[in-house]
Write an enzyme that holds these catalytic residues in place. Structure first.
Site, PDB file in Angstrom:
ATOM      1  N   ILE A   1      -2.148  -3.365  -4.182  1.00 24.76           N
ATOM      2  CA  ILE A   1      -2.723  -4.603  -4.724  1.00 24.76           C
ATOM      3  C   ILE A   1      -3.915  -4.984  -3.931  1.00 24.76           C
ATOM      4  O   ILE A   1      -3.956  -5.050  -2.892  1.00 24.76           O
ATOM      5  CB  ILE A   1      -1.588  -5.718  -4.689  1.00 24.76           C
ATOM      6  CG1 ILE A   1      -0.472  -5.179  -5.373  1.00 24.76           C
ATOM      7  CG2 ILE A   1      -1.920  -6.814  -5.146  1.00 24.76           C
ATOM      8  CD1 ILE A   1       0.998  -5.785  -4.912  1.00 24.76           C
TER       9      ILE A   1
ATOM     10  N   PRO B   1       0.667  -1.292  -0.027  1.00 27.73           N
ATOM     11  CA  PRO B   1      -0.004  -0.139  -0.039  1.00 27.73           C
ATOM     12  C   PRO B   1       0.925   1.352  -0.010  1.00 27.73           C
ATOM     13  O   PRO B   1       1.815   1.458   0.832  1.00 27.73           O
ATOM     14  CB  PRO B   1      -0.680  -0.138   1.382  1.00 27.73           C
ATOM     15  CG  PRO B   1      -0.671  -1.610   1.687  1.00 27.73           C
ATOM     16  CD  PRO B   1       0.627  -2.027   1.127  1.00 27.73           C
TER      17      PRO B   1
END
Length: 115
Positions: free
Chosen positions: A66, A2
Site C-alpha cells: 500500500i 508489504p
C-alpha cells in the site's frame, strides 16, 4: 501489508530458506517504512524457469504494498538485487521485479481492509 514473492530456479536448502526469508522481511520493512509485523515474504525455489533463452540462475519477484512509490521501487530493486547477489550469487541482470501499489481498500487483513 508489504508482500514480496521470490521465484527462482536456484535450489535453496532448508537451512538457508529461513535466513533468506528473514533478511528479505527486514529489508522490506526498512525500505517501505512499515512495521515488519505486517510484512509477508514467500519463497518458491528450484522452479523450472528460463530467462533470455537460458536457464542460468535467475529470479522473478513480485513486490506489492500500500502506498508504494516509484522512489521506493527503485530503492527496493537495488537492495533486493544486492541481497540476492550476496546470498545466492545471483547476478542482478538475471532478476526481474514487478512492483504494484495496492489501494488500501483492496488489501484485506484481520477480517477487514486497511482503507
Amino acid at each position: 501489508m508489504p508482500y514480496l514473492k521470490l521465484n527462482t530456479n536456484i535450489a535453496i536448502g532448508k537451512e538457508q530458506s529461513p535466513q533468506l526469508l528473514n533478511r528479505l522481511s527486514k529489508l522490506m520493512a526498512q525500505e517501505t517504512g512499515k512495521s515488519e509485523r505486517y510484512v509477508m515474504v514467500e519463497l518458491e525455489a528450484g522452479k523450472a524457469m528460463s530467462f533470455g533463452g537460458g536457464t542460468d540462475p535467475l529470479a522473478y519477484l513480485e513486490c506489492k504494498s500500500i502506498g508504494l512509490t516509484g522512489a521506493q521501487a527503485k530503492s527496493i530493486s537495488k537492495s533486493v538485487s544486492q541481497l540476492l547477489e550476496k546470498e545466492l550469487q545471483l547476478a542482478p541482470a538475471r532478476v526481474y521485479i514487478e512492483f504494484s501499489d495496492c489501494p488500501a481498500h483492496f488489501w484485506g487483513w484481520n477480517g477487514s481492509t486497511f482503507g
